[in-house]
Enzyme design. Structure first.
Site, PDB file in Angstrom:
ATOM      1  N   CYS A   1       1.029  -1.310   0.179  1.00  0.00           N
ATOM      2  CA  CYS A   1      -0.012  -0.020  -0.189  1.00  0.00           C
ATOM      3  C   CYS A   1       0.932   1.235  -0.071  1.00  0.00           C
ATOM      4  O   CYS A   1       0.308   2.427  -0.192  1.00  0.00           O
ATOM      5  CB  CYS A   1      -0.995  -0.048   1.293  1.00  0.00           C
ATOM      6  SG  CYS A   1      -2.101  -1.580   1.247  1.00  0.00           S
TER       7      CYS A   1
ATOM      8  N   HIS B   1      -3.655   6.769   2.281  1.00  0.00           N
ATOM      9  CA  HIS B   1      -4.159   5.473   1.703  1.00  0.00           C
ATOM     10  C   HIS B   1      -5.467   5.285   2.235  1.00  0.00           C
ATOM     11  O   HIS B   1      -5.804   5.343   3.570  1.00  0.00           O
ATOM     12  CB  HIS B   1      -2.996   4.439   2.233  1.00  0.00           C
ATOM     13  CG  HIS B   1      -3.574   3.110   2.083  1.00  0.00           C
ATOM     14  ND1 HIS B   1      -4.165   2.526   0.694  1.00  0.00           N
ATOM     15  CD2 HIS B   1      -3.503   2.057   2.762  1.00  0.00           C
ATOM     16  CE1 HIS B   1      -4.468   1.387   1.003  1.00  0.00           C
ATOM     17  NE2 HIS B   1      -3.894   1.121   2.004  1.00  0.00           N
TER      18      HIS B   1
ATOM     19  N   ASN C   1     -10.292  -0.738  -0.178  1.00  0.00           N
ATOM     20  CA  ASN C   1      -8.798  -0.594   0.039  1.00  0.00           C
ATOM     21  C   ASN C   1      -8.169  -1.155  -1.233  1.00  0.00           C
ATOM     22  O   ASN C   1      -8.217  -2.328  -1.527  1.00  0.00           O
ATOM     23  CB  ASN C   1      -8.384  -1.306   1.174  1.00  0.00           C
ATOM     24  CG  ASN C   1      -6.696  -1.276   1.169  1.00  0.00           C
ATOM     25  OD1 ASN C   1      -5.954  -1.052   0.411  1.00  0.00           O
ATOM     26  ND2 ASN C   1      -6.287  -1.739   2.400  1.00  0.00           N
TER      27      ASN C   1
HETATM   28  N1  COA Z   1     -18.264  -9.345   9.283  1.00  0.00           N
HETATM   29  C1  COA Z   1     -19.054  -9.601  10.348  1.00  0.00           C
HETATM   30  N2  COA Z   1     -18.064 -10.012  11.518  1.00  0.00           N
HETATM   31  C2  COA Z   1     -16.907 -10.051  11.378  1.00  0.00           C
HETATM   32  C3  COA Z   1     -16.149  -9.527  10.204  1.00  0.00           C
HETATM   33  C4  COA Z   1     -17.045  -9.554   9.136  1.00  0.00           C
HETATM   34  N3  COA Z   1     -16.601  -9.295   7.809  1.00  0.00           N
HETATM   35  N4  COA Z   1     -14.699  -9.916  10.163  1.00  0.00           N
HETATM   36  C5  COA Z   1     -14.641 -10.185  11.431  1.00  0.00           C
HETATM   37  N5  COA Z   1     -15.702 -10.516  12.215  1.00  0.00           N
HETATM   38  C6  COA Z   1     -15.930 -10.679  13.524  1.00  0.00           C
HETATM   39  C7  COA Z   1     -14.675 -11.668  14.088  1.00  0.00           C
HETATM   40  O1  COA Z   1     -15.264 -12.979  13.818  1.00  0.00           O
HETATM   41  C8  COA Z   1     -15.060 -11.199  15.829  1.00  0.00           C
HETATM   42  O2  COA Z   1     -15.871 -12.026  16.320  1.00  0.00           O
HETATM   43  P1  COA Z   1     -15.930 -12.646  17.725  1.00  0.00           P
HETATM   44  O3  COA Z   1     -15.795 -11.578  18.551  1.00  0.00           O
HETATM   45  O4  COA Z   1     -17.258 -13.259  17.818  1.00  0.00           O
HETATM   46  O5  COA Z   1     -14.560 -13.545  17.566  1.00  0.00           O
HETATM   47  C9  COA Z   1     -15.428  -9.766  15.769  1.00  0.00           C
HETATM   48  O6  COA Z   1     -16.207  -9.458  14.376  1.00  0.00           O
HETATM   49  C10 COA Z   1     -14.084  -8.765  15.992  1.00  0.00           C
HETATM   50  O7  COA Z   1     -13.113  -9.266  15.065  1.00  0.00           O
HETATM   51  P2  COA Z   1     -11.862  -8.280  14.722  1.00  0.00           P
HETATM   52  O8  COA Z   1     -11.294  -8.822  13.935  1.00  0.00           O
HETATM   53  O9  COA Z   1     -11.286  -8.282  16.078  1.00  0.00           O
HETATM   54  O10 COA Z   1     -12.404  -6.941  14.488  1.00  0.00           O
HETATM   55  P3  COA Z   1     -11.841  -5.618  14.514  1.00  0.00           P
HETATM   56  O11 COA Z   1     -12.689  -4.610  15.332  1.00  0.00           O
HETATM   57  O12 COA Z   1     -10.495  -5.563  14.553  1.00  0.00           O
HETATM   58  O13 COA Z   1     -12.106  -5.238  12.852  1.00  0.00           O
HETATM   59  C11 COA Z   1     -10.844  -4.988  10.773  1.00  0.00           C
HETATM   60  C12 COA Z   1     -11.523  -6.154  11.856  1.00  0.00           C
HETATM   61  C13 COA Z   1     -10.217  -5.771   9.891  1.00  0.00           C
HETATM   62  C14 COA Z   1     -11.759  -4.120  10.281  1.00  0.00           C
HETATM   63  C15 COA Z   1      -9.619  -3.887  11.538  1.00  0.00           C
HETATM   64  O14 COA Z   1      -8.979  -4.705  12.312  1.00  0.00           O
HETATM   65  C16 COA Z   1      -8.983  -3.185  10.554  1.00  0.00           C
HETATM   66  O15 COA Z   1      -9.578  -2.403  10.057  1.00  0.00           O
HETATM   67  N6  COA Z   1      -7.501  -3.466  10.818  1.00  0.00           N
HETATM   68  C17 COA Z   1      -6.973  -2.812   9.738  1.00  0.00           C
HETATM   69  C18 COA Z   1      -6.868  -3.397   8.502  1.00  0.00           C
HETATM   70  C19 COA Z   1      -6.182  -2.776   7.399  1.00  0.00           C
HETATM   71  O16 COA Z   1      -6.618  -1.451   7.081  1.00  0.00           O
HETATM   72  N7  COA Z   1      -5.202  -3.479   6.653  1.00  0.00           N
HETATM   73  C20 COA Z   1      -4.816  -2.991   5.398  1.00  0.00           C
HETATM   74  C21 COA Z   1      -3.778  -1.959   5.740  1.00  0.00           C
HETATM   75  S1  COA Z   1      -2.910  -1.434   4.290  1.00  0.00           S
END
Ligand code: COA
Length: 318
Positions: free
Chosen positions: A110, A247, A277
């Site tokens: 990215c 980004h 993204n």
């Molecule tokens: N839909 C519904 N539920 C989802 C899901 C989806 N698409 N993805 C994950 N979950 C659930 C998980 O299973 C988890 O459930 P549980 O509590 O029963 O175990 C819960 O939601 C929380 O998951 P978690 O991964 O901890 O969520 P989060 O708050 O960290 O959000 C992201 C996940 C990916 C949105 C977040 O971590 C994020 O944006 N990170 C940065 C990623 C990024 O930008 N990457 C590219 C950088 S260049």
């Protein structure tokens, strides 16, 4: 030292719009969950286009009115090239007829557009190029695990391009770039397994894997630091910045950066609701969409962050 400015931008998005609702029909998720956690509502994904097609269209728009023979350098930042050899950049060169250009791809996820821009701007500064085309292009839909709801909801396909040119009055005011390979495994995409007459492996496709929380923490920590460092190098006060083009990974990351920098969130451009993204493509796409609101002389900041882990900022005068 020679000056550099931006003289053209372009973008190309695949036609097909994959909404959160449609995603929810084949994966256990919802529009509400995705929109609340990320700000994304839809993304574009390819049906009959590839990374080269998208790059060529974005490049043609960025170089409109320019003789292709004047382009000295073509760099494509991509982690989802249509093929490894020839590079996307060489394929773009061929389709533009830019026969005088040196062309190659770089892999900085990215941050690919920012890294490519640094190489291009420095090539112009040292006199080895006068016009340099930097493209960010991705077809992430082919490297996303469509059964992993933690990643497949985030990514989209697209391409953006910027043409840099040598000028008397410098408009590319400063860069800050960095990498931290020690945290590399928090966001990964493996290549083909080793395979030679001594090691026989079954082919298994590899997909993007991510520790979402770790990547989130990395982004909200590194981005404000990088922006401050770039502004300091440029000797520009943060109050002078008319627009921040980050980004487009996650709305919450953008809000956190704005809060950390104590800057009005309205000064942060956003189009991730439409495109998700798009990794290396997101900054040139965002810049192309944002530029109609920019006036000559406006100072802006472009910042990328992601796999590697990598990051980088540019302070630009429009
Ligand atoms: N839909 C519904 N539920 C989802 C899901 C989806 N698409 N993805 C994950 N979950 C659930 C998980 O299973 C988890 O459930 P549980 O509590 O029963 O175990 C819960 O939601 C929380 O998951 P978690 O991964 O901890 O969520 P989060 O708050 O960290 O959000 C992201 C996940 C990916 C949105 C977040 O971590 C994020 O944006 N990170 C940065 C990623 C990024 O930008 N990457 C590219 C950088 S260049």
């Amino acid at each position: 030292m020679r000056g550099v400015k931006i003289v053209g931008t372009g973008m190309c998005m695949p036609k097909y719009i994959l909404t959160n609702e449609e995603l929810s029909s084949f994966i256990d998720t919802s529009d509400e969950w995705i929109a609340q956690r990320t700000g994304i509502r839809q993304r574009r994904i390819v049906t009959d286009e590839n990374t080269i097609d998208l790059s060529v269209k974005a490049a043609k728009e960025a170089t409109e009115g320019i003789d292709p023979l004047e382009i000295d350098l073509i760099i494509v930042g991509t982690v989802s090239p249509h093929q490894v050899i020839p590079s996307v950049a060489c394929s773009v060169q061929a389709q533009l007829g830019a026969t005088n250009a040196m062309a190659f791809d770089i892999s900085a996820a990215c941050s690919g557009f920012i890294y490519g821009s640094k190489i291009a701007v420095e090539a112009i500064r040292c006199g080895s190029a006068k016009k340099a085309l930097v493209i960010g292009a991705e077809v992430l839909s082919k490297v996303v695990d469509w059964s992993d709801r933690g990643t497949c909801i985030l990514f989209g396909d697209g391409a953006g391009a910027v043409l840099y040119e040598q000028t008397d009055v410098n408009k590319i005011l400063a860069f800050d770039v960095g990498s931290n390979g020690m945290l590399g495994q928090t966001l990964s995409l493996e290549n083909q397994a080793q395979n030679n007459p001594l090691i026989k492996n079954e082919y298994s496709p590899s997909f993007i894997k991510m520790d979402g929380r770790a990547v989130y923490r990395f982004a909200v920590n590194v981005v404000p630091i990088s922006i401050k460092k770039a502004l300091e190098k440029a000797q520009v006060n943060i109050d002078e910045i008319k627009l921040f083009v980050l980004h487009q990974a996650n709305e919450r990351i953008i809000s956190s950066v704005a809060k950390n920098l104590n800057v009005d969130l309205n000064l942060f451009f956003k189009n991730l609701d439409k495109y998700g993204n798009t990794s290396g493509a997101s900054i040139p796409i965002a810049l192309h969409e944002a530029k109609s609101n920019l006036k000559n002389g406006d100072k802006i900041v472009l910042t990328g962050f992601g796999g590697g882990l990598t990051w980088g900022s540019i302070v630009v005068q429009w």
